[in-house]
Design an enzyme around this catalytic site. Structure first.
Site, mmCIF file in Angstrom:
data_model
loop_
_atom_site.group_PDB
_atom_site.id
_atom_site.type_symbol
_atom_site.label_atom_id
_atom_site.label_comp_id
_atom_site.label_asym_id
_atom_site.label_seq_id
_atom_site.Cartn_x
_atom_site.Cartn_y
_atom_site.Cartn_z
ATOM 1 N N ARG A 1 75.490 10.570 -11.023
ATOM 2 C CA ARG A 1 75.440 10.273 -12.456
ATOM 3 C C ARG A 1 74.126 9.539 -12.712
ATOM 4 O O ARG A 1 73.508 9.034 -11.765
ATOM 5 C CB ARG A 1 76.627 9.404 -12.898
ATOM 6 C CG ARG A 1 76.772 8.179 -12.068
ATOM 7 C CD ARG A 1 77.958 7.321 -12.430
ATOM 8 N NE ARG A 1 77.694 6.007 -11.833
ATOM 9 C CZ ARG A 1 77.109 5.013 -12.429
ATOM 10 N NH1 ARG A 1 76.708 5.117 -13.682
ATOM 11 N NH2 ARG A 1 76.888 3.882 -11.803
ATOM 12 N N ARG B 1 71.948 3.003 -19.795
ATOM 13 C CA ARG B 1 72.483 1.787 -20.418
ATOM 14 C C ARG B 1 72.075 1.769 -21.871
ATOM 15 O O ARG B 1 70.885 1.780 -22.165
ATOM 16 C CB ARG B 1 71.872 0.553 -19.745
ATOM 17 C CG ARG B 1 72.339 0.362 -18.360
ATOM 18 C CD ARG B 1 72.229 -1.114 -18.067
ATOM 19 N NE ARG B 1 72.238 -1.305 -16.645
ATOM 20 C CZ ARG B 1 71.403 -2.084 -16.012
ATOM 21 N NH1 ARG B 1 70.490 -2.743 -16.685
ATOM 22 N NH2 ARG B 1 71.487 -2.226 -14.716
ATOM 23 N N ARG C 1 64.499 9.274 6.707
ATOM 24 C CA ARG C 1 63.254 9.354 5.950
ATOM 25 C C ARG C 1 62.476 8.104 6.290
ATOM 26 O O ARG C 1 63.048 7.040 6.534
ATOM 27 C CB ARG C 1 63.519 9.387 4.440
ATOM 28 C CG ARG C 1 64.070 10.690 3.931
ATOM 29 C CD ARG C 1 63.086 11.831 3.942
ATOM 30 N NE ARG C 1 61.976 11.634 3.022
ATOM 31 C CZ ARG C 1 60.838 12.341 3.078
ATOM 32 N NH1 ARG C 1 60.661 13.250 4.035
ATOM 33 N NH2 ARG C 1 59.871 12.131 2.199
ATOM 34 N N ARG D 1 55.499 3.823 -5.298
ATOM 35 C CA ARG D 1 55.552 2.512 -5.959
ATOM 36 C C ARG D 1 54.313 1.702 -5.603
ATOM 37 O O ARG D 1 53.748 1.880 -4.519
ATOM 38 C CB ARG D 1 56.736 1.674 -5.461
ATOM 39 C CG ARG D 1 58.066 2.325 -5.559
ATOM 40 C CD ARG D 1 59.163 1.309 -5.530
ATOM 41 N NE ARG D 1 59.566 0.905 -4.192
ATOM 42 C CZ ARG D 1 60.594 0.096 -3.959
ATOM 43 N NH1 ARG D 1 61.281 -0.405 -4.953
ATOM 44 N NH2 ARG D 1 60.927 -0.218 -2.732
ATOM 45 N N GLU E 1 53.428 2.225 -1.607
ATOM 46 C CA GLU E 1 54.508 2.728 -0.746
ATOM 47 C C GLU E 1 54.504 4.258 -0.774
ATOM 48 O O GLU E 1 54.659 4.857 -1.847
ATOM 49 C CB GLU E 1 55.823 2.176 -1.306
ATOM 50 C CG GLU E 1 57.005 2.341 -0.405
ATOM 51 C CD GLU E 1 58.227 1.615 -0.993
ATOM 52 O OE1 GLU E 1 58.169 0.401 -1.254
ATOM 53 O OE2 GLU E 1 59.241 2.292 -1.203
ATOM 54 N N TYR F 1 72.782 3.158 4.892
ATOM 55 C CA TYR F 1 71.930 2.283 4.091
ATOM 56 C C TYR F 1 72.765 1.088 3.630
ATOM 57 O O TYR F 1 73.835 1.243 3.073
ATOM 58 C CB TYR F 1 71.336 2.991 2.860
ATOM 59 C CG TYR F 1 70.504 2.005 2.088
ATOM 60 C CD1 TYR F 1 69.206 1.722 2.480
ATOM 61 C CD2 TYR F 1 71.058 1.262 1.044
ATOM 62 C CE1 TYR F 1 68.456 0.746 1.837
ATOM 63 C CE2 TYR F 1 70.319 0.285 0.391
ATOM 64 C CZ TYR F 1 69.024 0.040 0.794
ATOM 65 O OH TYR F 1 68.295 -0.940 0.167
ATOM 66 N N ASP G 1 72.399 -2.754 1.663
ATOM 67 C CA ASP G 1 71.622 -3.833 1.060
ATOM 68 C C ASP G 1 71.858 -5.103 1.862
ATOM 69 O O ASP G 1 72.815 -5.194 2.631
ATOM 70 C CB ASP G 1 72.044 -4.040 -0.400
ATOM 71 C CG ASP G 1 71.268 -3.120 -1.341
ATOM 72 O OD1 ASP G 1 70.133 -2.742 -0.999
ATOM 73 O OD2 ASP G 1 71.797 -2.781 -2.410
HETATM 74 C C1 LIG Z 1 61.979 -0.045 1.737
HETATM 75 C C2 LIG Z 1 63.252 -0.838 1.739
HETATM 76 C C3 LIG Z 1 63.531 -1.684 0.690
HETATM 77 C C4 LIG Z 1 64.712 -2.414 0.680
HETATM 78 N N1 LIG Z 1 64.948 -3.223 -0.386
HETATM 79 C C5 LIG Z 1 66.083 -3.941 -0.420
HETATM 80 C C6 LIG Z 1 66.364 -4.785 -1.559
HETATM 81 O O1 LIG Z 1 65.591 -4.857 -2.511
HETATM 82 N N2 LIG Z 1 67.522 -5.494 -1.540
HETATM 83 C C7 LIG Z 1 68.418 -5.428 -0.515
HETATM 84 O O2 LIG Z 1 69.453 -6.103 -0.552
HETATM 85 N N3 LIG Z 1 68.167 -4.658 0.576
HETATM 86 C C8 LIG Z 1 67.030 -3.914 0.646
HETATM 87 N N4 LIG Z 1 66.768 -3.127 1.738
HETATM 88 C C9 LIG Z 1 67.727 -3.132 2.872
HETATM 89 C C10 LIG Z 1 67.411 -4.216 3.928
HETATM 90 O O3 LIG Z 1 66.131 -4.009 4.462
HETATM 91 C C11 LIG Z 1 68.477 -4.137 5.021
HETATM 92 O O4 LIG Z 1 69.729 -4.438 4.458
HETATM 93 C C12 LIG Z 1 68.283 -5.085 6.201
HETATM 94 O O5 LIG Z 1 66.966 -5.242 6.577
HETATM 95 C C13 LIG Z 1 69.083 -4.552 7.382
HETATM 96 O O6 LIG Z 1 69.112 -5.483 8.444
HETATM 97 P P1 LIG Z 1 69.484 -4.998 9.903
HETATM 98 O O7 LIG Z 1 69.559 -6.216 10.739
HETATM 99 O O8 LIG Z 1 70.633 -4.084 9.854
HETATM 100 O O9 LIG Z 1 68.261 -4.055 10.359
HETATM 101 P P2 LIG Z 1 66.747 -4.377 10.734
HETATM 102 O O10 LIG Z 1 66.157 -5.327 9.790
HETATM 103 O O11 LIG Z 1 66.079 -3.069 10.888
HETATM 104 O O12 LIG Z 1 66.849 -5.084 12.153
HETATM 105 C C14 LIG Z 1 67.052 -4.367 13.336
HETATM 106 C C15 LIG Z 1 66.116 -4.949 14.386
HETATM 107 O O13 LIG Z 1 66.449 -4.389 15.652
HETATM 108 C C16 LIG Z 1 65.262 -4.204 16.392
HETATM 109 N N5 LIG Z 1 65.520 -3.183 17.404
HETATM 110 C C17 LIG Z 1 65.883 -1.898 17.197
HETATM 111 N N6 LIG Z 1 66.036 -1.260 18.356
HETATM 112 C C18 LIG Z 1 65.767 -2.165 19.347
HETATM 113 C C19 LIG Z 1 65.740 -2.089 20.769
HETATM 114 N N7 LIG Z 1 66.039 -0.964 21.407
HETATM 115 N N8 LIG Z 1 65.399 -3.203 21.465
HETATM 116 C C20 LIG Z 1 65.080 -4.349 20.821
HETATM 117 N N9 LIG Z 1 65.103 -4.469 19.468
HETATM 118 C C21 LIG Z 1 65.433 -3.394 18.740
HETATM 119 C C22 LIG Z 1 64.262 -3.757 15.347
HETATM 120 O O14 LIG Z 1 62.946 -4.014 15.789
HETATM 121 C C23 LIG Z 1 64.662 -4.607 14.138
HETATM 122 O O15 LIG Z 1 63.893 -5.801 14.058
HETATM 123 C C24 LIG Z 1 65.628 -2.327 1.754
HETATM 124 C C25 LIG Z 1 65.353 -1.467 2.812
HETATM 125 C C26 LIG Z 1 64.203 -0.708 2.793
HETATM 126 C C27 LIG Z 1 63.944 0.250 3.915
#
Ligand SMILES: Cc1cc2nc3c(=O)[nH]c(=O)nc-3n(C[C@H](O)[C@H](O)[C@H](O)COP(=O)(O)OP(=O)(O)OC[C@H]3O[C@@H](n4cnc5c(N)ncnc54)[C@H](O)[C@@H]3O)c2cc1C
Length: 391
Positions: free
Chosen positions: A175, A179, A266, A298, A325, A373, A375
């Site tokens: 959708r 707003r 992606r 962006r 970006e 995905y 947040d």
């Molecule tokens: C472009 C973008 C914009 C975003 N904007 C927003 C926003 O505006 N608001 C919002 O709420 N959320 C946003 N997000 C989402 C947010 O980034 C995530 O919710 C968050 O970072 C996820 O945390 P995580 O710990 O799951 O993953 P990550 O931050 O990816 O942490 C995983 C870590 O594991 C490490 N790792 C992986 N494999 C290994 C290995 N084999 N050995 C050792 N280390 C390893 C990686 O290096 C990484 O540091 C966005 C995401 C993206 C991509």
């Protein structure tokens, strides 16, 4: 055992788990293959401005407990995300709201806006003979009509996915978030803001007093050895230390050596530029470029996240830093940003999940471990629930 938990990944998920487990007296070690903590929420000061190194991150949530929780680690400002879309020389407010419609059609009331949209939808359906939308283009036209589709959806979506809208499935857009009020606040959540001083401090505080090693890779540095005490279960060894449990926030398919093949993502490429002679490049933190010919989606101007109006009036902060970006196809070795939700990947993930279920002392968490995905607020919630569930 020397340690209760090896936590792979110093991102938000791993760090919340580490903080909560450490608080409950569990001995943890955190490793990350990158040379910094905080994963994708990492921010770093460039010319006095906190730069979001992995894309714009705005904290927003309706989960009061999560908002209070994150507030223990940083003070948040009152930033409200109000992106602007640039289509050639035309600027429109996002999300699609009365400011957008008024600028696009010169109308002023919600009734007039609805009338234009309904008329454009009816025309598009009649001209194209759309009954059941067969692709994203038909779906967008039958939800929003020609102007919204051409100016604000088509080019942006095609850049994001690297394919024409006619080749993308209709279900990507369920959708359109219209707003019919004059309100540019992008999010519907109750709480929103940016941590004053950046995101990295949040993770640094969570990891205080917990052994953390950077530049360490689970695949290269950790070995799996059968447990002497529990047949069928493995323990994990690194530098002679033994770990009875692992919290793994890396890619689930990589953990299993891509046994069934790689999951698809992606990716993004970020191009950051410091502009010391420019105080205000675009007048807003986020500007989306919706024309297909512009290769980036962006431009982020980081100072507007942090300083609000003080960036340009009141106490001007001289110079600025912007990031372009670019969406990118993902190949192994590149940073995997967004999971690709389609039937193939759902089935593949289910296969990896079945392998994961055979490892009761390994928890797969976060965006990569759960191939989802998330947040930031959802990541915190998932990590808190995971720790609660484990203990
Ligand atoms: C472009 C973008 C914009 C975003 N904007 C927003 C926003 O505006 N608001 C919002 O709420 N959320 C946003 N997000 C989402 C947010 O980034 C995530 O919710 C968050 O970072 C996820 O945390 P995580 O710990 O799951 O993953 P990550 O931050 O990816 O942490 C995983 C870590 O594991 C490490 N790792 C992986 N494999 C290994 C290995 N084999 N050995 C050792 N280390 C390893 C990686 O290096 C990484 O540091 C966005 C995401 C993206 C991509």
């Amino acid at each position: 055992m020397n340690y209760d938990y090896l936590i792979v990944g110093a991102g938000l998920f791993g760090s919340v788990c580490a903080y909560e487990l450490n608080k409950r007296g569990k001995k943890c070690k955190v490793i990350d293959r990158r040379d910094h903590i905080a994963g994708n929420i990492y921010t770093e000061k460039v010319n006095g401005i906190e730069v979001h190194q992995y894309g714009a991150h705005i904290f927003h949530t309706s989960d009061k407990e999560v908002w209070d929780y994150v507030g223990k680690f940083a003070e948040f400002n009152n930033y409200i995300n109000s992106p602007v879309a640039k289509y050639h020389d035309e600027l429109y407010n996002l999300p699609f709201n009365m400011n957008t419609f008024s600028k696009m059609w010169g109308i002023t009331t919600p009734a007039e806006a609805r009338e234009v949209i309904d008329a454009q939808v009816a025309r598009a359906k009649a001209e194209r003979g759309i009954t059941e939308p067969k692709n994203l283009e038909e779906q967008a036209l039958s939800l929003g009509g020609q102007d919204i589709y051409e100016k604000l959806i088509k080019g942006y979506t095609e850049k994001q996915w690297g394919r024409d809208c006619t080749e993308l499935p209709a279900f990507i857009i369920k959708r359109l978030p219209f707003r019919f009020v004059y309100d540019n606040n992008y999010f519907n959540d109750r709480y929103q803001g940016i941590p004053i001083g950046g995101y990295t401090q949040i993770v640094r505080r969570m990891l205080e007093g917990i052994e953390t090693e950077l530049g360490r890779d689970f695949q290269k540095d950790v070995s799996e050895i059968p447990s002497m005490d529990h047949p069928g279960i493995c323990v994990y060894e690194m530098d002679g230390d033994l770990f009875s449990n692992v919290i793994y926030t890396g890619m689930i398919d990589e953990f299993f050596h891509y046994e069934y093949g790689p999951l698809e993502y992606r990716s993004l490429r970020f191009e950051t530029e410091a502009l010391p002679d420019c105080d205000n490049y675009q007048g807003n933190a986020v500007v989306n470029y919706t024309a297909r010919e512009v290769p980036y989606t962006r431009i982020i101007e980081h100072k507007h996240f942090e300083f609000g109006k003080d960036a340009v009036i009141g106490k001007p902060i001289h110079g600025t830093v912007i990031t372009r970006e670019y969406p990118a196809a993902w190949e192994r070795g590149m940073e995997p940003y967004y999971p690709v939700n389609n039937d193939r990947n759902a089935a593949l993930y289910a296969q990896y999940r079945a392998l994961a279920d055979e490892k009761p002392n390994v928890i797969f968490g976060g965006r990569l471990g759960m191939y989802r995905y998330f947040d930031m607020d959802k990541v915190i919630r998932a990590a808190l629930d995971t720790v609660k569930g484990m203990l």
